[in-house]
Motif scaffolding. Structure first.
Motif, PDB file in Angstrom:
ATOM      1  N   ALA A  70      -8.856  -7.335   5.875  1.00 16.09           N
ATOM      2  CA  ALA A  70      -9.842  -8.310   5.702  1.00 16.09           C
ATOM      3  C   ALA A  70      -9.305  -9.625   6.014  1.00 16.09           C
ATOM      4  O   ALA A  70      -9.992 -10.521   6.564  1.00 16.09           O
ATOM      5  CB  ALA A  70     -10.279  -8.327   4.385  1.00 16.09           C
ATOM      6  N   ILE A  71      -8.105  -9.960   5.946  1.00 13.84           N
ATOM      7  CA  ILE A  71      -7.502 -11.040   6.183  1.00 13.84           C
ATOM      8  C   ILE A  71      -7.480 -11.253   7.600  1.00 13.84           C
ATOM      9  O   ILE A  71      -7.685 -12.446   8.330  1.00 13.84           O
ATOM     10  CB  ILE A  71      -5.996 -11.173   5.561  1.00 13.84           C
ATOM     11  CG1 ILE A  71      -6.166 -11.076   4.012  1.00 13.84           C
ATOM     12  CG2 ILE A  71      -5.198 -12.326   6.259  1.00 13.84           C
ATOM     13  CD1 ILE A  71      -4.690 -11.042   3.376  1.00 13.84           C
ATOM     14  N   MET A  72      -7.118 -10.366   8.243  1.00 12.73           N
ATOM     15  CA  MET A  72      -7.047 -10.474   9.647  1.00 12.73           C
ATOM     16  C   MET A  72      -8.520 -10.682  10.229  1.00 12.73           C
ATOM     17  O   MET A  72      -8.561 -11.599  11.462  1.00 12.73           O
ATOM     18  CB  MET A  72      -6.521  -9.053  10.514  1.00 12.73           C
ATOM     19  CG  MET A  72      -4.921  -8.955  10.432  1.00 12.73           C
ATOM     20  SD  MET A  72      -4.632  -7.259  10.982  1.00 12.73           S
ATOM     21  CE  MET A  72      -5.412  -6.799  12.151  1.00 12.73           C
ATOM     22  N   LEU A 131      -2.423 -16.507   0.551  1.00 10.94           N
ATOM     23  CA  LEU A 131      -1.764 -16.377  -0.626  1.00 10.94           C
ATOM     24  C   LEU A 131      -2.283 -15.340  -1.609  1.00 10.94           C
ATOM     25  O   LEU A 131      -1.514 -14.634  -2.291  1.00 10.94           O
ATOM     26  CB  LEU A 131      -1.682 -17.874  -1.147  1.00 10.94           C
ATOM     27  CG  LEU A 131      -0.890 -18.803  -0.616  1.00 10.94           C
ATOM     28  CD1 LEU A 131      -1.102 -20.272  -1.249  1.00 10.94           C
ATOM     29  CD2 LEU A 131       0.741 -18.444  -0.538  1.00 10.94           C
ATOM     30  N   PHE A 132      -3.581 -15.195  -1.623  1.00 11.90           N
ATOM     31  CA  PHE A 132      -4.071 -14.276  -2.646  1.00 11.90           C
ATOM     32  C   PHE A 132      -3.817 -12.855  -1.989  1.00 11.90           C
ATOM     33  O   PHE A 132      -3.843 -11.856  -2.658  1.00 11.90           O
ATOM     34  CB  PHE A 132      -5.932 -14.665  -3.077  1.00 11.90           C
ATOM     35  CG  PHE A 132      -5.728 -15.795  -3.939  1.00 11.90           C
ATOM     36  CD1 PHE A 132      -5.163 -15.788  -5.191  1.00 11.90           C
ATOM     37  CD2 PHE A 132      -6.319 -16.806  -3.528  1.00 11.90           C
ATOM     38  CE1 PHE A 132      -5.376 -16.673  -6.012  1.00 11.90           C
ATOM     39  CE2 PHE A 132      -6.815 -17.673  -4.444  1.00 11.90           C
ATOM     40  CZ  PHE A 132      -6.332 -17.840  -5.670  1.00 11.90           C
ATOM     41  N   GLY A 133      -4.068 -12.741  -0.776  1.00 12.79           N
ATOM     42  CA  GLY A 133      -3.942 -11.316   0.066  1.00 12.79           C
ATOM     43  C   GLY A 133      -2.489 -11.153   0.113  1.00 12.79           C
ATOM     44  O   GLY A 133      -2.276  -9.641   0.218  1.00 12.79           O
ATOM     45  N   MET A 134      -1.662 -11.803   0.026  1.00 13.26           N
ATOM     46  CA  MET A 134       0.040 -11.348   0.252  1.00 13.26           C
ATOM     47  C   MET A 134       0.520 -10.505  -0.647  1.00 13.26           C
ATOM     48  O   MET A 134       1.360  -9.660  -0.582  1.00 13.26           O
ATOM     49  CB  MET A 134       0.663 -12.680   0.349  1.00 13.26           C
ATOM     50  CG  MET A 134       1.906 -12.565   0.982  1.00 13.26           C
ATOM     51  SD  MET A 134       2.126 -11.835   2.452  1.00 13.26           S
ATOM     52  CE  MET A 134       3.698 -11.817   2.945  1.00 13.26           C
ATOM     53  N   ARG A 135      -0.215 -10.603  -1.856  1.00  6.05           N
ATOM     54  CA  ARG A 135       0.401  -9.751  -3.021  1.00  6.05           C
ATOM     55  C   ARG A 135      -0.032  -8.212  -2.765  1.00  6.05           C
ATOM     56  O   ARG A 135       0.946  -7.504  -2.943  1.00  6.05           O
ATOM     57  CB  ARG A 135      -0.361 -10.076  -4.281  1.00  6.05           C
ATOM     58  CG  ARG A 135      -0.071  -9.408  -5.507  1.00  6.05           C
ATOM     59  CD  ARG A 135      -0.819  -9.762  -6.617  1.00  6.05           C
ATOM     60  NE  ARG A 135      -2.224  -9.455  -6.731  1.00  6.05           N
ATOM     61  CZ  ARG A 135      -2.968  -9.444  -7.594  1.00  6.05           C
ATOM     62  NH1 ARG A 135      -2.634 -10.128  -8.732  1.00  6.05           N
ATOM     63  NH2 ARG A 135      -4.207  -9.212  -7.387  1.00  6.05           N
ATOM     64  N   TYR A 136      -1.042  -8.296  -2.040  1.00  5.82           N
ATOM     65  CA  TYR A 136      -1.482  -6.698  -1.749  1.00  5.82           C
ATOM     66  C   TYR A 136      -0.755  -6.162  -0.544  1.00  5.82           C
ATOM     67  O   TYR A 136      -0.503  -5.143  -0.298  1.00  5.82           O
ATOM     68  CB  TYR A 136      -2.980  -6.795  -1.425  1.00  5.82           C
ATOM     69  CG  TYR A 136      -3.685  -6.933  -2.860  1.00  5.82           C
ATOM     70  CD1 TYR A 136      -3.861  -5.884  -3.764  1.00  5.82           C
ATOM     71  CD2 TYR A 136      -4.480  -7.916  -2.881  1.00  5.82           C
ATOM     72  CE1 TYR A 136      -4.775  -6.093  -5.036  1.00  5.82           C
ATOM     73  CE2 TYR A 136      -5.275  -8.437  -3.975  1.00  5.82           C
ATOM     74  CZ  TYR A 136      -5.076  -7.400  -5.022  1.00  5.82           C
ATOM     75  OH  TYR A 136      -5.960  -7.736  -6.231  1.00  5.82           O
TER      76      TYR A 136
END
Length: 148
Positions: A70-72, A131-136
């Motif tokens: 999703a981030i990509m 930043l929010f997706g980096m945790r996952y």
């Protein structure tokens, strides 16, 4: 022009939803293949249906890959320049990348202060998503590093 999609959000959404799915299918298929059969069999023995195995067992295990995908996709679509430039002819409806291009043409290439401010403001959504997706993403890397 036959579908009257020019200058509508659907002119952007439909091609973005249809394109680039090959990489997503490949990545998610690989992630689901990485879920051990014993885990799915244990859920089946516990009485889980196929959908429950997918939703409650497999999906949480591949969630970091889904977030990474999703981030990509978000970064690629956020930075898209050519397609919005073609189908959105009204400048008020343009995406951020085209707006930055117009802003650069408006202030000129010699005045770098306003340009850098515009680029910094435009990069904030990308930073927040990352930043929010980096945790996952980190959770997926560390869970794959544990030997079972």
């Amino acid at each position: 022009y036959q579908f009257n999609l020019v200058n509508t959000p659907w002119a952007l959404v439909l091609p973005w939803a249809a394109g680039g799915q090959v990489l997503g299918v490949f990545l998610m298929r690989t992630a689901f293949e990485g879920v051990h059969i014993e885990i799915r069999e244990a859920a089946y023995v516990d009485g889980a249906t196929h959908f429950q195995q997918y939703a409650q067992v497999c999906l949480p295990l591949v969630w970091p890959m889904a977030v990474t995908l999703a981030i990509m996709n978000f970064v690629a679509l956020y930075n898209d320049l050519v397609w919005p430039l073609i189908v959105m002819q009204e400048r008020a409806k343009q995406v951020v990348a085209v707006g930055l291009l117009d802003f650069t043409a408006y202030v000129g290439t010699s005045d770098l202060g306003p340009q850098m401010a515009g680029y910094a403001i435009a990069s904030l959504p990308l930073l927040l998503v990352f930043l929010f997706g980096m945790r996952y993403y980190i959770a997926g890397i560390s869970s794959g590093a544990v030997k079972m």
